[in-house]
Design an enzyme around this catalytic site. Structure first.
Site, PDB file in Angstrom:
ATOM      1  N   LYS A 136       0.645  -1.230  -0.051  1.00 51.31           N
ATOM      2  CA  LYS A 136      -0.036   0.001  -0.188  1.00 51.31           C
ATOM      3  C   LYS A 136       0.644   1.156   0.031  1.00 51.31           C
ATOM      4  CE  LYS A 136      -3.218  -2.108   3.313  1.00 51.31           C
ATOM      5  NZ  LYS A 136      -3.706  -2.169   4.604  1.00 51.31           N
ATOM      6  N   GLY A 137       2.095   1.301   0.518  1.00 54.32           N
ATOM      7  CA  GLY A 137       2.833   2.315   0.916  1.00 54.32           C
ATOM      8  C   GLY A 137       3.019   3.393  -0.342  1.00 54.32           C
ATOM      9  N   ASP A 196       7.595   3.440  -2.671  1.00 58.69           N
ATOM     10  CA  ASP A 196       7.709   4.375  -1.440  1.00 58.69           C
ATOM     11  C   ASP A 196       9.112   4.516  -0.704  1.00 58.69           C
ATOM     12  OD1 ASP A 196       7.304   1.865  -0.286  1.00 58.69           O
ATOM     13  OD2 ASP A 196       6.174   2.296   0.980  1.00 58.69           O
ATOM     14  N   ASP A 236      14.490  -0.325   1.399  1.00 60.79           N
ATOM     15  CA  ASP A 236      15.142  -0.370   2.814  1.00 60.79           C
ATOM     16  C   ASP A 236      16.107  -1.628   2.615  1.00 60.79           C
ATOM     17  OD1 ASP A 236      15.268  -0.261   5.479  1.00 60.79           O
ATOM     18  OD2 ASP A 236      13.964  -1.545   5.946  1.00 60.79           O
ATOM     19  N   LYS A 292      17.135   4.118   1.716  1.00 63.59           N
ATOM     20  CA  LYS A 292      17.985   4.002   2.987  1.00 63.59           C
ATOM     21  C   LYS A 292      18.982   3.014   2.655  1.00 63.59           C
ATOM     22  CE  LYS A 292      14.515   3.021   6.202  1.00 63.59           C
ATOM     23  NZ  LYS A 292      13.927   2.622   7.442  1.00 63.59           N
ATOM     24  N   PHE A 298      13.131   5.180  10.996  1.00 60.68           N
ATOM     25  CA  PHE A 298      11.834   4.939  10.771  1.00 60.68           C
ATOM     26  C   PHE A 298      11.061   6.016  10.444  1.00 60.68           C
ATOM     27  CE2 PHE A 298       7.787   2.663  10.748  1.00 60.68           C
ATOM     28  CZ  PHE A 298       7.997   1.764  10.025  1.00 60.68           C
ATOM     29  N   ARG A 300      -0.400   6.998   7.372  1.00 64.93           N
ATOM     30  CA  ARG A 300      -0.197   7.164   5.938  1.00 64.93           C
ATOM     31  C   ARG A 300      -0.668   8.497   5.630  1.00 64.93           C
ATOM     32  NH1 ARG A 300       1.331   1.913   4.049  1.00 64.93           N
ATOM     33  NH2 ARG A 300       0.185   0.096   5.057  1.00 64.93           N
TER      34      ARG A 300
END
Ligand code: IMP
Ligand code: MG
Length: 190
Positions: free
Chosen positions: A54-55, A111, A114, A142, A163, A176
């Site tokens: 969903k991000g 989005d 990581d 990141k 985070f 969100r």
């Protein structure tokens, strides 16, 4: 939940928004530039923007409006499963694209990258479907957290190992809807 419990819950919610890292204006400016770059480089060829839910839904909605050439939109939901220390896992697609991507130049809209594992698996899987070309654009990166050697073709902001929440990114499904990117913190005094 009574009124005072609701107020306490709201205060706790707000306290965890530790500080704004990227403002709405900074996001919009970078997205406008990225939209122009995409529009210039594909220049009339059939593009399919694919976002991984969903991000990336907020980034996708702004980015597609910054693209000025015809493009289609697709969404997919993917989860990767890893065993032990392997850097590559099994991708399970819980919602797939409805387009046959062999007719498109595909741009994956993500989005945040990581460890890089999920996107690495998704890219390898989509390559097997023979798109005309395949590129990855990510809002945030990141790099210090990377476990697989994965690099986006275009990355809008590089951030340290914080985070982050907001602009589509969640902590346990909340935050969100914040219009900016913030650092998340369990306590305001951390
Ligand atoms: P990875 O690159 O496979 O480790 O997974 C990246 C996914 O983890 C992203 O698509 C996000 O959904 C989630 N994620 C990673 N870092 C963050 C963060 O700082 N905030 C919120 N979600 C994150
Ligand atoms: Mg994601």
């Amino acid at each position: 939940m009574d009124n005072s419990q609701a107020i306490q819950a709201l205060e706790a919610f707000n306290r965890k928004i530790k500080r704004v890292l990227i403002t709405e204006d900074e996001l919009q400016e970078a997205i406008k530039r990225a939209g122009k770059e995409i529009s210039d480089s594909y220049d009339g060829r059939p593009i399919l923007l694919v976002s991984i839910l969903k991000g990336a839904f907020v980034f996708m909605s702004d980015l597609c409006r910054a693209v000025t050439v015809p493009c289609e939109i697709g969404f997919m939901c993917a989860k990767s499963y890893y065993s032990g220390t392997t850097s590559s896992g099994v991708v399970k697609i819980t919602m797939d694209l409805d387009q046959d991507i062999s007719n498109y130049h595909v741009v994956i809209v993500e989005d945040i990258i990581d460890t890089g594992r999920t996107l690495n698996d998704v890219v390898n899987m989509l390559k097997l479907r023979n798109p005309l070309s395949l590129k990855v654009i990510t809002l945030l990166d990141k790099p210090s957290r990377r476990l697989v050697d994965f690099k986006a073709d275009l990355s809008l902001f590089t951030i340290p190992d914080y985070f982050v929440i907001g602009y589509g990114l969640d902590c346990a499904e909340e935050y969100r809807n914040l219009p900016y990117i913030a650092e998340y913190g369990e306590s305001a005094n951390e």
